[in-house]
Write an enzyme that holds these catalytic residues in place. Structure first.
Site, mmCIF file in Angstrom:
data_model
loop_
_atom_site.group_PDB
_atom_site.id
_atom_site.type_symbol
_atom_site.label_atom_id
_atom_site.label_comp_id
_atom_site.label_asym_id
_atom_site.label_seq_id
_atom_site.Cartn_x
_atom_site.Cartn_y
_atom_site.Cartn_z
ATOM 1 N N TYR A 7 0.845 -1.189 0.000
ATOM 2 C CA TYR A 7 0.000 0.000 0.000
ATOM 3 C C TYR A 7 0.877 1.233 0.000
ATOM 4 C CZ TYR A 7 -3.514 3.444 1.350
ATOM 5 O OH TYR A 7 -4.342 4.541 1.380
ATOM 6 N N ASP B 271 9.479 3.177 0.235
ATOM 7 C CA ASP B 271 8.365 3.830 0.915
ATOM 8 C C ASP B 271 8.544 3.586 2.414
ATOM 9 O OD1 ASP B 271 6.023 4.590 2.113
ATOM 10 O OD2 ASP B 271 4.706 3.650 0.647
ATOM 11 N N LYS C 12 4.041 9.965 8.731
ATOM 12 C CA LYS C 12 3.896 9.500 10.103
ATOM 13 C C LYS C 12 4.754 10.277 11.098
ATOM 14 C CE LYS C 12 1.285 6.026 8.586
ATOM 15 N NZ LYS C 12 -0.152 5.924 8.782
#
Length: 448
Positions: free
Chosen positions: A143, A235, A264
């Protein structure tokens, strides 16, 4: 346990928001999610006053927990009191950029954006602009945010959109391959190598149950992309400043990608994303180069202050020693519990991340003494090696319905808040304690 207020709030939300939520994963909790009123250290309190040990931590960004240290809170409040934003550069965004460049091996320059999705969108565009090529290789089930280039399923021969609203013509430029499958990756490059702009991968699949790379896999990707003139993009929206400390997962694996995406933790709980990498590539972003990228709220001063103070506090106060130590205790305890009560299940994770995957098959219970002690590491000598997930398909084949429909609710009934489905990982924060770990392990014993 009373949940009347959460039920009433969800009833109201259904009338004004699709599915009653603003992010689809929040609706995975059935029959309805609980609504949080406030956080406290490693806990959350819901709208009905119920208190839970929180291992979700906002899906990762809350490295320090819900109760911020005084100096972090003060810096955020000071920046907010100076005005919400200005539409011009500020010193604090330079400070945070310098911090990231100083600590992350691959990052010579960085561009801040507003979310992990925006970071991966921009990284894909940058890779295509830099190489003059169209195709992006991704890992099946990985994802990379809610974006058209990666919401793709199937395989490299038959890619298809995984969401309505994405034209098939978009999906044709994305080539999904299984994680940890070197043969499949070679075949894709043999067929499309001249038009592959980049391989985009998480260093650890962290949105699919936590799956580690097999030994040598990232070295293989680095060599293959170099050979074909493609970029390697890590990522690290989830693993960044979680795995490998301030150097991120790439430092732990000893791999230097061409580009890295972040989110994050570098926003300290506020919306953020970033793309970092080699200066010659990052300089292709406008206004220095021809790849357009812009955002009114990019480098937002409050977010920059929160991220900088969070990372500086982590560097100066052994935050990683605390969270990684608790993570090790959780995974070690879970390994023993699973071996005794559910020997087919797999404990995964590293540093401050953990998960139990409800894998359906496993070795005999009497052969588990030599297994990985605190989370699957894809060790060929481990008795679980032939059974633990190697890619997203391995996780998807687990008992995902049992995890969501039975186990999650049993943990909630014991005041433990876990991620909303089998796939999202769980996080330790600086606000968690030894007592939180012990209570959680006891809850697992009961729920399993």
């Amino acid at each position: 346990m009373n949940d009347d207020n959460s039920r009433d709030l969800y009833d109201r939300a259904l009338s004004v928001m699709p599915g009653g939520v603003n992010s689809a994963v929040r609706a995975a909790i059935e029959p309805y999610p609980f609504f949080v009123q406030k956080g406290d250290a490693g806990h959350v309190i819901d709208a009905d006053g119920n208190r839970y040990i929180d291992w979700v931590m906002g899906l990762g960004p809350l490295l320090l927990g819900h109760s911020l240290p005084d100096q972090v809170q003060a810096a955020i409040q000071q920046q907010a009191s100076a005005g919400p934003m200005y539409g011009t550069p500020t010193e604090v965004e330079v400070d945070l950029a310098e911090f990231v460049v100083r600590h992350v091996p691959s990052v010579e320059k960085i561009r801040f954006v507003n979310s992990g999705t925006e970071a991966t969108v921009s990284a894909v565009r940058l890779a295509r602009g830099h190489t003059g090529r169209n195709k992006i290789v991704v890992m099946q089930g990985g994802y990379h945010g809610a974006q058209e280039s990666t919401l793709v399923e199937g395989n490299a021969e038959n890619p298809a959109p995984s969401s309505a609203g994405i034209p098939q013509s978009f999906a044709e430029h994305t080539l999904p391959v299984p994680f940890n499958d070197e043969d499949a990756m070679r075949e894709v490059f043999e067929e499309h190598g001249d038009d592959i702009a980049a391989v985009l991968t998480e260093p650890i699949l962290a949105n699919y149950g936590i799956v580690h790379p097999e030994d040598g896999y990232h070295e293989f990707l680095r060599e293959l992309t170099n050979e074909h003139g493609s970029l390697l993009i890590f990522d690290e929206v989830i693993t960044g400043f979680r795995v490998g400390g301030l150097g991120c997962a790439q430092s732990e694996f000893g791999i230097t990608p061409d580009l890295t995406t972040f989110g994050k933790v570098i926003g300290g709980g506020f919306p953020v994303g970033a793309i970092g990498g080699r200066a010659e590539i990052i300089d292709d972003f406008a206004p220095a180069g021809d790849v357009f990228q812009a955002g009114t709220f990019s480098g937002h001063p409050v977010t920059m202050a929160a991220g900088l103070e969070t990372l500086q506090f982590a560097a100066e106060n052994d935050v990683y020693g605390h969270v990684n130590g608790l993570g090790e205790r959780l995974r070690s305890g879970l390994t023993d519990i699973v071996a005794d009560q559910a020997p087919s299940y797999t404990v995964t994770g590293t540093d401050s991340m953990f998960k139990v995957i409800f894998t359906r098959d496993g070795p005999g219970k009497d052969s588990l003494e030599e297994q990985c002690a605190a989370g699957c590491r894809q060790n060929p000598t481990c008795p679980r090696y032939d059974y633990c997930p190697k890619n997203a398909a391995g996780v998807k084949n687990a008992e995902t319905d049992r995890w969501r429909r039975v186990f999650w609710g049993q943990m909630k009934a014991q005041d433990v808040f876990l991620s909303q489905n089998q796939f999202e990982c769980q996080f330790v924060s600086y606000g968690h304690t030894d007592e939180d770990v012990e209570r959680t392990l006891e809850a697992y014993k009961h729920a399993l």
